[in-house]
Write a protein that holds these residues in place. Structure first.
Motif, PDB file in Angstrom:
ATOM      1  N   THR A  86     -59.985 -21.119  26.725  1.00 33.77           N
ATOM      2  CA  THR A  86     -59.521 -20.809  25.373  1.00 33.77           C
ATOM      3  C   THR A  86     -59.371 -19.311  25.173  1.00 33.77           C
ATOM      4  OG1 THR A  86     -60.733 -22.761  24.583  1.00 33.77           O
ATOM      5  CG2 THR A  86     -59.986 -21.199  22.933  1.00 33.77           C
ATOM      6  N   LEU A  87     -60.367 -18.528  25.594  1.00 29.77           N
ATOM      7  CA  LEU A  87     -60.315 -17.077  25.426  1.00 29.77           C
ATOM      8  C   LEU A  87     -59.167 -16.459  26.219  1.00 29.77           C
ATOM      9  CD1 LEU A  87     -64.127 -16.286  25.575  1.00 29.77           C
ATOM     10  CD2 LEU A  87     -62.631 -15.968  23.586  1.00 29.77           C
ATOM     11  N   LEU A  88     -58.927 -16.952  27.415  1.00 31.93           N
ATOM     12  CA  LEU A  88     -57.845 -16.398  28.225  1.00 31.93           C
ATOM     13  C   LEU A  88     -56.476 -16.760  27.653  1.00 31.93           C
ATOM     14  CD1 LEU A  88     -59.267 -16.886  31.833  1.00 31.93           C
ATOM     15  CD2 LEU A  88     -59.000 -14.750  30.559  1.00 31.93           C
ATOM     16  N   GLN A  89     -56.340 -17.959  27.098  1.00 28.79           N
ATOM     17  CA  GLN A  89     -55.080 -18.293  26.434  1.00 28.79           C
ATOM     18  C   GLN A  89     -54.831 -17.353  25.256  1.00 28.79           C
ATOM     19  OE1 GLN A  89     -54.933 -22.455  25.387  1.00 28.79           O
ATOM     20  NE2 GLN A  89     -54.351 -23.074  27.450  1.00 28.79           N
ATOM     21  N   TRP A  90     -55.893 -17.041  24.515  1.00 28.44           N
ATOM     22  CA  TRP A  90     -55.761 -16.085  23.404  1.00 28.44           C
ATOM     23  C   TRP A  90     -55.388 -14.702  23.926  1.00 28.44           C
ATOM     24  CZ3 TRP A  90     -59.440 -12.025  22.570  1.00 28.44           C
ATOM     25  CH2 TRP A  90     -59.143 -11.225  21.457  1.00 28.44           C
ATOM     26  N   ALA A  91     -56.048 -14.247  24.995  1.00 27.96           N
ATOM     27  CA  ALA A  91     -55.774 -12.929  25.558  1.00 27.96           C
ATOM     28  C   ALA A  91     -54.342 -12.818  26.053  1.00 27.96           C
ATOM     29  CB  ALA A  91     -56.749 -12.638  26.703  1.00 27.96           C
ATOM     30  N   ARG A  95     -52.519 -18.387  22.127  1.00 26.57           N
ATOM     31  CA  ARG A  95     -53.345 -19.095  21.150  1.00 26.57           C
ATOM     32  C   ARG A  95     -53.775 -18.094  20.078  1.00 26.57           C
ATOM     33  NH1 ARG A  95     -55.040 -23.981  21.184  1.00 26.57           N
ATOM     34  NH2 ARG A  95     -54.372 -24.200  23.361  1.00 26.57           N
ATOM     35  N   ARG A  96     -53.718 -18.505  18.829  1.00 30.65           N
ATOM     36  CA  ARG A  96     -54.087 -17.613  17.741  1.00 30.65           C
ATOM     37  C   ARG A  96     -55.598 -17.439  17.671  1.00 30.65           C
ATOM     38  NH1 ARG A  96     -50.800 -19.031  12.327  1.00 30.65           N
ATOM     39  NH2 ARG A  96     -52.759 -18.152  11.545  1.00 30.65           N
ATOM     40  N   LEU A  97     -56.015 -16.340  17.044  1.00 26.28           N
ATOM     41  CA  LEU A  97     -57.436 -16.013  16.973  1.00 26.28           C
ATOM     42  C   LEU A  97     -58.223 -17.063  16.199  1.00 26.28           C
ATOM     43  CD1 LEU A  97     -59.753 -14.074  17.558  1.00 26.28           C
ATOM     44  CD2 LEU A  97     -59.108 -12.799  15.494  1.00 26.28           C
ATOM     45  N   ASP A  98     -57.664 -17.565  15.100  1.00 24.14           N
ATOM     46  CA  ASP A  98     -58.414 -18.553  14.319  1.00 24.14           C
ATOM     47  C   ASP A  98     -58.661 -19.817  15.130  1.00 24.14           C
ATOM     48  OD1 ASP A  98     -55.734 -19.288  14.280  1.00 24.14           O
ATOM     49  OD2 ASP A  98     -55.727 -19.909  12.178  1.00 24.14           O
ATOM     50  N   CYS A  99     -57.672 -20.250  15.887  1.00 23.29           N
ATOM     51  CA  CYS A  99     -57.829 -21.424  16.745  1.00 23.29           C
ATOM     52  C   CYS A  99     -58.868 -21.155  17.827  1.00 23.29           C
ATOM     53  CB  CYS A  99     -56.494 -21.804  17.371  1.00 23.29           C
ATOM     54  SG  CYS A  99     -56.561 -23.256  18.430  1.00 23.29           S
ATOM     55  N   VAL A 101     -61.428 -19.096  17.734  1.00 24.09           N
ATOM     56  CA  VAL A 101     -62.775 -19.102  17.136  1.00 24.09           C
ATOM     57  C   VAL A 101     -63.246 -20.530  16.889  1.00 24.09           C
ATOM     58  CG1 VAL A 101     -64.124 -18.450  15.108  1.00 24.09           C
ATOM     59  CG2 VAL A 101     -62.528 -16.808  16.133  1.00 24.09           C
ATOM     60  N   TRP A 102     -62.384 -21.360  16.335  1.00 25.79           N
ATOM     61  CA  TRP A 102     -62.740 -22.757  16.086  1.00 25.79           C
ATOM     62  C   TRP A 102     -63.079 -23.475  17.390  1.00 25.79           C
ATOM     63  CZ3 TRP A 102     -62.261 -26.418  11.815  1.00 25.79           C
ATOM     64  CH2 TRP A 102     -62.110 -25.812  10.573  1.00 25.79           C
ATOM     65  N   TYR A 103     -62.223 -23.309  18.392  1.00 22.62           N
ATOM     66  CA  TYR A 103     -62.430 -24.000  19.666  1.00 22.62           C
ATOM     67  C   TYR A 103     -63.739 -23.573  20.327  1.00 22.62           C
ATOM     68  CZ  TYR A 103     -57.909 -26.395  20.421  1.00 22.62           C
ATOM     69  OH  TYR A 103     -56.854 -27.256  20.366  1.00 22.62           O
TER      70      TYR A 103
END
Length: 232
Positions: A86-91, A95-99, A101-103
């Motif tokens: 999840t973190l790497l998809q955001w980086a 993936r958005r930051l809010d998603c 954090v939730w994940y």
């Protein structure tokens, strides 16, 4: 919400580890991540507590559970059950930051719940967390295990049908469990949740494992981006 989108003509995404429809509520997608991580943790802890279990049987139980869970929940949430993904998809801007954090919150909470459920069904009390510093070899083991797992995850997300990815990840994980001294934890949510198991764990070790897992995953993402520069 995440940045995954429906494919051309309204057909679901064919990529691994992204949800079919990013317009589904964050609560539903995060619930899938939390429940999936809890079930994965039950397999991790339960296979270790089960009488007569061996490392090979634990490896098969954990790998099999992960394959099934990704297939079951992947359409809704992407089937991560691992904060590093999840973190790497955001980086990478996928993936958005809010998603994110939730994940990640759902994954960690789900993992701890799964560990505690295992203590109940095996009538074992959680142990007291320690503070021992892990051997360098164990940190290296987690870095390598995470690099390998994330390499398979992100290669599959760029190069294969979404129904192939779960089996590739499960097979790699089974091999890595049998061939690394830490048993290839390779998952920050699992590393944290081990603090709530009967055997417990060292808080220092869990913290350092989380760091090297994310670093190993980041190196894997960079490697995959070089191998598949146009992989999407």
């Amino acid at each position: 919400m995440g940045v995954a989108r429906l494919g051309v003509g309204g057909t679901p995404s064919r990529k691994c580890f992204v949800e079919d429809d990013a317009t589904v509520s964050l609560f539903r997608r995060s619930l899938a991540e939390g429940v999936g991580t809890a079930m994965l943790m039950i397999a991790v802890v339960g296979s270790g507590l089960h009488d007569g279990s061996s490392q090979s049987s634990s490896a098969m139980a954990i790998a099999g559970s992960l394959i099934g869970l990704i297939l079951a929940f992947g359409a809704v949430s992407g089937g991560h059950f691992n904060p590093t993904i999840t973190l790497l998809q955001w980086a990478m801007g996928r993936r958005r930051l809010d998603c994110t954090v939730w994940y990640v919150t759902a994954q960690i909470v789900g993992g701890v719940v799964g560990a505690l459920v295992s203590t109940v069904i095996f009538s074992e009390a959680p142990g007291l967390p320690g503070s021992q510093f892990p051997a360098i070899s164990l940190l290296a083991s987690e870095g390598v295990a995470s690099f390998g797992l994330m390499t398979v995850v992100f290669c599959c997300s760029r190069s294969t049908n979404k129904f192939v990815g779960p089996f590739a990840v499960g097979l790699w994980l089974m091999a890595a469990i049998l061939s690394t001294p830490t048993g290839s934890i390779a998952n920050p949510a699992v590393a944290i949740s081990l603090l709530a198991t009967p055997a417990s764990a060292s808080v220092v070790a869990a913290t350092l494992f989380v760091i090297v897992q994310i670093v190993g995953g980041g190196l894997a993402a960079l490697t995959v981006a070089t191998i598949y520069p146009d992989g999407g």
